[in-house]
Scaffold this motif. Structure first.
Motif, short mmCIF file in Angstrom:
data_model
loop_
_atom_site.label_atom_id
_atom_site.label_comp_id
_atom_site.label_asym_id
_atom_site.label_seq_id
_atom_site.Cartn_x
_atom_site.Cartn_y
_atom_site.Cartn_z
N UNK A 617 0.77 -1.30 -0.02
CA UNK A 617 -0.04 0.00 -0.09
C UNK A 617 0.88 1.14 0.09
N UNK A 618 0.42 2.40 -0.56
CA UNK A 618 1.19 3.31 -0.50
C UNK A 618 1.10 3.97 1.09
N UNK A 619 2.20 4.57 1.58
CA UNK A 619 2.63 4.89 2.91
C UNK A 619 1.52 6.04 3.45
N UNK A 620 0.94 6.91 2.65
CA UNK A 620 0.11 7.91 3.03
C UNK A 620 -1.23 7.19 3.44
N UNK A 621 -1.66 6.13 2.69
CA UNK A 621 -2.91 5.50 2.89
C UNK A 621 -2.74 4.82 4.29
N UNK A 622 -1.72 4.03 4.55
CA UNK A 622 -1.87 3.36 5.70
C UNK A 622 -1.43 4.27 6.82
N UNK A 623 -0.56 5.57 6.66
CA UNK A 623 -0.71 6.57 7.85
C UNK A 623 -1.95 6.96 8.04
N UNK A 624 -2.82 7.16 7.12
CA UNK A 624 -4.07 7.75 7.51
C UNK A 624 -4.94 6.89 8.20
N UNK A 625 -4.97 5.40 7.63
CA UNK A 625 -6.01 4.54 8.43
C UNK A 625 -5.65 3.91 9.58
N UNK A 626 -4.08 3.81 9.91
CA UNK A 626 -3.55 3.19 10.90
C UNK A 626 -3.24 4.37 11.91
N UNK A 627 -2.70 5.44 11.62
CA UNK A 627 -2.17 6.23 12.78
C UNK A 627 -3.05 7.67 12.62
N UNK A 628 -4.15 7.83 11.95
CA UNK A 628 -4.78 8.90 11.93
C UNK A 628 -4.22 10.15 11.41
N UNK A 629 -3.09 10.07 10.46
CA UNK A 629 -2.31 11.15 10.46
C UNK A 629 -2.75 11.64 8.91
N UNK A 630 -2.98 13.02 8.56
CA UNK A 630 -3.26 13.50 7.32
C UNK A 630 -2.21 14.28 6.78
N UNK A 631 -1.95 14.41 5.60
CA UNK A 631 -1.09 15.58 5.10
C UNK A 631 -1.17 16.84 5.74
#
Length: 689
Positions: A617-631
């Motif tokens: 998966x793209x890193x930004x996708x996992x970061x959003x779903x798993x860690x609640x982080x957005x750009x």
């Protein structure tokens, strides 16, 4: 998919890298049907008397399907899904191995009698892979050709043999874990000639296996054919010549000229002596490769010839193409007869006993009588004509002579498909898309759930679009295309995170009505809900709100250092999926994306098993779903003046401008007037009505 590369950037300049995209493709309610044109057909005969014959179809919807055949029915028994673009051709090779090629530049192998699991992905072509050819008696030999002008010869058995790795030297060559049952390498094969002219495979220590390249084409390759023993290969394309190769070495044998336009279809007889070619010049030519010349030409069609199939004895040829017609021609007597006419151009033909399957640009497949074992029975019905040897002669006859009457009016069996979407419009609420399909039906789709919420039937697309117009302004957070016959929704960071709505406007029960909901974040949570549940079963929940669950690595710092991320503090850091973002598990969409290793892949969201990670998966996708982080997002505010409604007795309440975020609920303006300006509720109503 995005092709991200920085070749040529050698001056040490810092250039932002375009992040990998995540796409999800909607699924029709009847997933057992194709939803776009059929590019290829392949019949697998039963090996035992009481076994079942199968038909394999490859479609422009990016999937292959296996159909169990009976006398009067065809049942879809498996869907093969992994390609991310059109499936252009397929052949059977090796021991129950189905090989397919695609516009995604790859070949894929499958166990043809499995439930649809891709076993290997072979990457060697630089552009769309258009055609394949296989040797029936030397079942491990497969050739591939494409728009890059490349022709490769593969040894399927070698390609399916895992390659041992030393250290991490071949990490970049690893197959995506989602493509097969294991994480073994996507091996390709290197074909060399031993002293006995047999083919052997050897391993390159640095790059694994690579196929033999038949070098000589300067332009696109559209057609390939191979004889039964795999000792002769022919190719054709936009160069208008037939090239002949020795597939054991990749060496050129000869080049045959005669066609005046692109070569679109090729056949070889079992011995490799005779070759049939079909061209966009509307001609069929018979070549004697021993004499190295054309011995007959047949003016049968009035437009491009795109498909050829021969009887087992190579005495008659079935041909179809752009003129919507299927003909049978006696190669010796030149007698031709029109078998049937169709509503769509014919792309490929496949003989099955005394019937023939025809694939067209439509999503359905038709079976017609063929009498392949005794084709003279067809000519006895009358209505045949003598094929000329010049293309204009056939065109003249079609204009001046009597109209040909097809032998067969109706097919003996139809495998129906669903109409492909050919027109779409994203509505300005940015949650709905209006579509029109080839049958003329107009439907309204909800992007955040992947379902049809209204089927309007056959109505005017433009009028319905005007009726659905709303006075709302929401940023464009996704793009859409219909190349695969269904809606494909593309999410690109950071643009996809630009749209927000209040929970009250989404009718989310139990959530404060003034909470802002990021549409992309909640959509990603809905898409990956099944994956996240499976992952937590395997790995357990995150240890902290902002903790990392990805192999102990900080995803944010892995983004090449050029982009930072921030925690979405306005939303709960949980995996709860709200109703407006719940995707169907009956007809689930498919995810198309790629991670840090391997290449693009495609899979149903309900088939994700939780093992997929940042390699997939793209890193930004996992970061959003798993860690609640957005750009990070700009704190943009709009300035405006508050004026009384026309005709009301109130004066302008302020001389200065007010400011607010991009979205502002009207009741907040009312509260401002009550709290700051001291208006009564009745006065606010008069002011804002």
């Amino acid at each position: 998919m995005h092709r991200v590369g920085s070749a040529g950037n050698t001056n040490n300049s810092v250039r932002p890298r375009k992040e990998k995209r995540l796409t999800y493709v909607f699924s029709d309610a009847d997933d057992a049907k194709h939803c776009a044109g059929i590019n290829c057909l392949k019949v697998l005969k039963a090996t035992v008397s009481d076994g079942c014959d199968y038909l394999f179809t490859g479609s422009r919807d990016g999937t292959l399907k296996r159909w169990a055949l009976s006398e009067d029915s065809a049942t879809c028994s498996a869907t093969f899904e992994s390609h991310v673009d059109w499936v252009n051709d397929a052949v059977l090779a090796g021991d129950r191995t189905l090989v397919s090629c695609s516009s995604d530049t790859t070949l894929k192998t499958w166990n043809c009698l499995s439930d649809g699991t891709c076993t290997k992905t072979l990457r060697q072509h630089s552009d769309y892979v258009i055609c394949l050819a296989a040797a029936e008696k030397n079942s491990n030999v497969v050739a591939s050709g494409g728009l890059g002008g490349e022709v490769f010869i593969w040894d399927v058995e070698a390609a399916l043999t895992p390659v041992s790795k030393s250290g991490d030297a071949m990490e970049d060559d690893c197959s995506n874990g989602v493509n097969g049952s294991t994480n073994s390498l996507p091996v390709t094969s290197l074909r060399t000639i031993s002293s006995s002219n047999s083919i052997s495979a050897h391993t390159s220590q640095s790059h694994g296996y690579v196929p033999v390249g038949a070098k000589g084409h300067k332009e696109s390759v559209y057609a390939l054919a191979m004889n039964d023993s795999g000792t002769r290969l022919v190719s054709g394309g936009t160069e208008k010549v037939v090239r002949v190769w020795d597939p054991r070495t990749g060496s050129k044998a000869m080049k045959l000229r005669g066609h005046t336009d692109n070569i679109r279809a090729l056949l070889l007889d079992s011995t490799g002596r005779y070759c049939l070619s079909g061209s966009s010049d509307s001609m069929i030519r018979l070549w004697d490769l021993g004499m190295q010349r054309c011995v007959h030409s047949y003016a049968v069609h009035t437009d491009s010839v795109w498909a050829l199939a021969s009887t087992p004895t190579f005495s008659h040829v079935y041909s179809g193409g752009r003129d919507l017609s299927l003909y049978l021609t006696d190669l010796a007597t030149r007698e031709s007869i029109l078998l049937c006419t169709k509503e769509h151009p014919i792309l490929q033909l496949a003989l099955h006993d005394d019937s023939i399957w025809a694939a067209t640009t439509d999503s359905s497949v038709h079976r017609w009588p063929a009498e392949a074992h005794n084709p003279q029975k067809v000519f006895q019905r009358g209505g045949s004509f003598l094929a000329g040897n010049l293309s204009f002669s056939r065109a003249r006859v079609s204009l001046e002579g009597p109209t040909l009457v097809p032998v067969y009016k109706e097919p003996t069996l139809i495998i129906p498909g669903t109409p492909a979407i050919v027109q779409h419009e994203i509505l300005n609420n940015r949650r709905h898309v209006l579509t029109k399909d080839t049958a003329g039906s107009v439907k309204l789709w909800e992007i955040t759930r992947g379902i049809v919420i209204e089927d309007y039937g056959k109505v005017s697309f433009e009028e319905k679009k005007e009726q659905l117009f709303e006075m709302v302004s929401i940023p464009a957070w996704f793009t859409v295309d219909t190349r695969l016959g269904n809606l494909s929704v593309h999410l690109d960071t950071p643009q996809c995170f630009s749209a927000e709505m209040y929970s009250a406007d989404l009718n989310i029960v139990g959530k404060p009505e003034d909470d802002k909901v990021n549409l992309a974040r909640e959509t990603l949570k809905g898409l990956l809900a099944h994956w996240l549940a499976k992952r937590r079963q395997k790995h357990g929940p995150p240890t902290s709100a902002n903790g990392d669950v990805l192999s102990g690595k900080d995803i944010a710092h892995r983004n090449l250092g050029h982009s930072r991320v921030e925690v979405d503090g306005g939303a709960e850091n949980d995996s709860k999926v709200y109703p407006p973002f719940e995707f169907s598990t009956v007809s689930p969409p498919s995810v198309v994306t790629e991670g840090s290793q391997g290449g693009p892949w495609r899979k149903k969201i309900t088939d994700l098993d939780g093992s997929e990670d940042e390699k997939d998966f793209p890193w930004w996708c996992l970061d959003c779903v798993l860690n609640n982080r957005l750009p990070p997002k700009e704190n943009t505010k709009c300035s405006f003046y508050l004026l009384p409604c026309e005709g009301s007795p109130f004066q302008i309440l302020t001389q200065g401008k007010l400011s607010a975020p991009r979205i502002l609920r009207i009741h907040k303006t009312a509260l401002y007037l009550v709290d700051v300006k001291g208006l009564t509720a009745h006065g606010v109503h008069l002011l804002l009505r």
